[in-house]
Enzyme design. Structure first.
Site, PDB file in Angstrom:
ATOM      1  N   CYS A 345       0.788  -1.235   0.000  1.00  0.00           N
ATOM      2  CA  CYS A 345       0.000   0.000   0.000  1.00  0.00           C
ATOM      3  C   CYS A 345       0.821   1.287   0.000  1.00  0.00           C
ATOM      4  CB  CYS A 345      -1.048   0.018   1.102  1.00  0.00           C
ATOM      5  SG  CYS A 345      -0.662  -0.920   2.565  1.00  0.00           S
ATOM      6  N   ARG A 374       6.789 -11.404   4.889  1.00  0.00           N
ATOM      7  CA  ARG A 374       6.327 -11.194   6.266  1.00  0.00           C
ATOM      8  C   ARG A 374       7.024 -12.209   7.158  1.00  0.00           C
ATOM      9  NH1 ARG A 374      -0.163 -10.127   5.246  1.00  0.00           N
ATOM     10  NH2 ARG A 374       0.189  -8.440   3.757  1.00  0.00           N
ATOM     11  N   GLN A 392       0.946 -10.907  -3.822  1.00  0.00           N
ATOM     12  CA  GLN A 392      -0.477 -10.584  -3.744  1.00  0.00           C
ATOM     13  C   GLN A 392      -0.967 -10.012  -5.061  1.00  0.00           C
ATOM     14  OE1 GLN A 392       0.036  -7.839  -0.355  1.00  0.00           O
ATOM     15  NE2 GLN A 392      -1.452  -9.130   0.697  1.00  0.00           N
ATOM     16  N   ASP A 394      -2.689  -7.466  -5.703  1.00  0.00           N
ATOM     17  CA  ASP A 394      -3.037  -6.391  -4.778  1.00  0.00           C
ATOM     18  C   ASP A 394      -3.463  -5.139  -5.526  1.00  0.00           C
ATOM     19  OD1 ASP A 394      -3.335  -5.261  -2.335  1.00  0.00           O
ATOM     20  OD2 ASP A 394      -1.196  -4.996  -1.934  1.00  0.00           O
ATOM     21  N   HIS A 396      -5.010  -0.995  -4.804  1.00  0.00           N
ATOM     22  CA  HIS A 396      -5.501   0.060  -3.934  1.00  0.00           C
ATOM     23  C   HIS A 396      -6.312   1.010  -4.767  1.00  0.00           C
ATOM     24  CE1 HIS A 396      -2.230  -1.819  -1.772  1.00  0.00           C
ATOM     25  NE2 HIS A 396      -3.013  -1.611  -0.743  1.00  0.00           N
ATOM     26  N   LYS A 476     -14.024  -4.378   6.915  1.00  0.00           N
ATOM     27  CA  LYS A 476     -13.630  -5.203   5.769  1.00  0.00           C
ATOM     28  C   LYS A 476     -14.600  -6.336   5.516  1.00  0.00           C
ATOM     29  CE  LYS A 476     -10.736  -8.332   8.462  1.00  0.00           C
ATOM     30  NZ  LYS A 476      -9.484  -9.056   8.581  1.00  0.00           N
ATOM     31  N   HIS A 522      -8.329  -1.276   0.073  1.00  0.00           N
ATOM     32  CA  HIS A 522      -7.301  -2.293  -0.172  1.00  0.00           C
ATOM     33  C   HIS A 522      -8.054  -3.538  -0.582  1.00  0.00           C
ATOM     34  CE1 HIS A 522      -4.281  -0.469   2.802  1.00  0.00           C
ATOM     35  NE2 HIS A 522      -5.405   0.165   3.074  1.00  0.00           N
TER      36      HIS A 522
END
Length: 648
Positions: A345, A374, A392, A394, A396, A476, A522
RNA sequence: GCUGGCGUAGCUCAGUUGGCCAGAGCAGCCGCCUUGUAAGCGGCAGGUCAUGGGUUCGAGUCCCAUCGCCAGCUCCA
């Protein structure tokens, strides 16, 4: 005196005072009475032999229902505790509930249980079951109960913590006794231990008292119990079935990926066949994002500490990050601190902030296949499902608050489309709302929660509310799928974020040339590509739909003299984009077919003299018992090309 | 991270209580066979028994540490 019993079908019976659930069941029929393990009286669960106190709606719980098995398992947990306390003098017991497919009980013992101990415990349980000891319910005052359980501190703690969920009603608690064994328990239980026809202890493991790692470590034993030997066997077969699908095992057998210990835990390398599978998924992902309003971006793997300071990661997520790297330091000079990214992000935010933004550009959807690292605690790692490095899908999305509802709507439709394309069609969602610790204002939270709920409703997606489970920065939605053997996996997540636009001071110019703050969403659809591959492997048991299969067609020449023709067929397949492999190894046809089938290739082509002569092939498709012969090559190629086409 | 279990050829596994026990099948390689829809035949090669210490006359086997794997707990901004 008599009381009036209403049955679930609405019929009523008048029964004498003191009637029990068993009497009701027996009155309805002997088979029901035999299968009964407990009964519900209005909304409460009762033992079969507990008198029904007043007029009530009664339904019989039989042993082949989930509720009935729950009772069996709970009773089995008692019997296990009874066996452990007998076999291990001085041990004490904590909590022992029924769970999905089984039960457990937590004990405090001198030494952890060994596999031998489990066998002894199981044997002792069998003795107790053979003795057919009745379970007797009793009620005690809290004071009396504290005395009864004076040697069992965990039980005393439960009693002292008076909680209606744990066998406590008002100032009394209920207990169950069979033989010399007494346990604090809400019940209900089966009438006697003889009802436990099929059980098995599965494993032991450590567990913390009250699930709190700062509290005492207990030893937990897991077991399973079923209404019959047959049902237990079926369950054990199902476990084996799941083990056969294990993506770590199949990944190795199908040569997709591996986890060399030299890399360190939680890190995978992708072999060529896994590489093409991944690539196919990633290509699909990029393609569909590009056709659905996203813009593709790329960001680096590391960034300076300042960035993570601003984003709040160093405050809230440092434990989950790989430790700091210090660059250009030394000789008393402080270096520059860098961190490997655990999330994408902040980078996307910097792209947004690279220039001033207008309301005309929103919603701005930045998409990346972003690889993050991670530092997961070693005990949670699990193949590709929980790894330390993963990619990911991913994105945004930066939007005005006005557009938020519509954007969420559109997003949810997109998610479901993507998941359906991969062959999943059963979905469940969780809506997680504002936790105690949160940023932003309550009104905005409320609106966001409403928008999320509305998008779920309009997508006709059933969901469960998870109050207080949201991230600190926003509510979420998590979307779960059910796989081919009924397991639930969390895949997609859609999170509204009020905090990051604030942290980074994001703005856009409105149509009145004022400055407003955008809202961020996200979202990841597949979640992590690694984990998604793992789930696909287990869902399809390695037999991927043709568009995903690493090898889509194997071409087998019958004898050496057909090899050239086989290669030309292979080339024609490659020419239309089919991943074809010509197996001209020095083996029998049978062996090569077996090899293709066990490798789960979707299509096998065999070519011999007749085929060379007539420009045909023999075609065997996965899942079909026999082959078709004499198919013209062009037809076979066209048919396979059609079958191999990606969903979009 | 915690508790327990585990780590023998690429894979699946044998290896009694420490002592001619480093083995098998599959995969691999080399031959022979020339094959029509789920395992043709023969041979060869392959392991510092996860790694590093220790105990012992002697360790795959016992002890300790490290790494990795498994199950569970905890965590999963």
């Amino acid at each position: 005196m008599s009381i009036r019993i209403t049955l679930p079908d609405g019929s009523e019976r008048t029964m004498p005072d003191g009637v029990t659930g068993y009497d009701v069941a027996a009155d309805i029929g002997p088979r029901l009475a035999k299968a009964a393990v407990a009964v519900t009286v209005d909304s409460a669960m009762y033992d079969l032999h507990r008198p029904i106190p007043h007029d009530a709606t009664v339904s019989i719980i039989t042993d082949n229902t989930e509720a009935g098995r729950h009772v069996l398992r709970h009773s089995a947990a008692h019997v296990m505790a009874q066996a452990v306390l007998e076999l291990f003098p001085g041990s004490t017991f904590a909590i022992g509930p029924a769970i999905q497919d089984g039960f457990y009980y937590d004990f405090s013992v001198d030494a952890p249980f060994t596999p031998d101990d489990l066998e002894r415990i199981e044997a002792k349980m069998a003795d107790i079951v053979a003795a057919d000891q009745p379970f007797e319910r009793d009620e005690l005052s809290i004071a009396d109960a504290l005395v009864q359980f004076e040697d069992h501190p965990f039980k005393r703690e439960i009693i002292a913590g008076v909680d209606a969920d744990e066998g406590v009603e008002g100032d009394t608690v209920s207990t169950y006794r069979n033989d010399a064994f007494l346990d604090l328990c809400r019940g209900p239980h089966v009438p006697s231990t003889g009802r436990l026809k099929a059980f098995q202890l599965m494993r032991s493991a450590g567990a913390y008292w009250r699930g709190d790692e700062t509290k005492a470590q207990l030893q937990r034993i897991y077991g399973t119990a079923w209404e019959s030997r047959k049902a237990l066997d079926a369950y054990l077969v199902q476990l084996e079935e799941a083990a056969k699908r294990d993506h770590r095992k199949l990944g190795n057998e199908l040569d997709l990926y591996s986890f060399p210990s030299e890399l360190g835990s939680g890190l995978a390398v992708w072999h060529p066949k896994g590489g093409i599978l991944r690539r196919t998924i990633e290509d699909y992902s990029r393609r569909t994002h590009m056709t659905h309003g996203y813009e593709y971006v790329v960001s680096p793997h590391v960034a300076k500490a300042d960035l993570w300071e601003t984003s709040g990661h160093l405050n809230f997520y440092r434990d989950g990050m790989y430790p700091v790297m210090e660059l250009d330091g030394g000789e008393g000079k402080p270096g520059q601190e860098y961190f490997v990214k655990p999330m994408n992000c902040p980078f996307h935010i910097l792209i947004y902030r690279a220039r001033s933004r207008s309301y005309r550009e929103l919603p701005l959807r930045l998409f990346e296949l972003g690889t993050v690292y991670r530092y997961e605690r070693s005990g949670v790692l699990h193949g590709l499902m929980r790894a330390r490095g993963f990619t990911q899908d991913d994105s945004h999305i930066f939007t005005t608050e006005t557009d938020l509802a519509g954007e969420l709507q559109r997003l949810l439709d997109f998610v479901l489309m993507v998941l359906r394309d991969f062959g999943f069609d059963e979905f469940e969602a969780d809506l997680s709302t504002r936790p105690d610790k949160y940023v932003g204002n309550v009104e905005a939270w409320k609106r966001a929660e409403e928008y999320l709920a509305a998008s779920l409703d309009s997508a006709d997606l059933s969901y469960q509310l998870a109050p207080g489970e949201g991230a600190f920065y926003g509510p979420k939605i998590d979307i779960h799928i059910k796989d081919a053997i009924g397991r639930r996996w969390q895949l997609s997540t859609i999170q509204v974020d009020f905090a990051q636009p604030e942290n980074f001071g994001l703005e856009y110019a409105t149509n009145e040339n004022t400055r407003e703050r955008p809202v961020m969403i996200h979202r990841a659809l597949l979640g992590s590509v690694e984990r998604f591959v793992g789930i696909l492997v287990e869902h399809y048991a390695g037999a991927f739909p043709m568009w995903l299969a690493p090898v889509q067609t194997t071409v087998i020449p019958v004898a050496d003299r057909h090899a050239e023709y086989a290669r030309s067929v292979g080339d024609q397949l490659l020419g239309v984009g089919i991943r074809a492999h010509v197996d001209d190894a020095d083996e029998t046809v049978g062996e090569k077919i077996r090899r293709a089938i066990t490798s789960k290739h979707p299509a096998v082509i065999v070519v011999g003299d007749n085929d060379v002569e007539h420009s045909t092939v023999g075609l065997r498709l996965r899942g079909e018992d026999s082959e078709q012969r004499g198919i013209p090559v062009v037809e076979a190629v066209a048919q396979l090309a059609e079958m191999a086409r990606p969903p979009r």
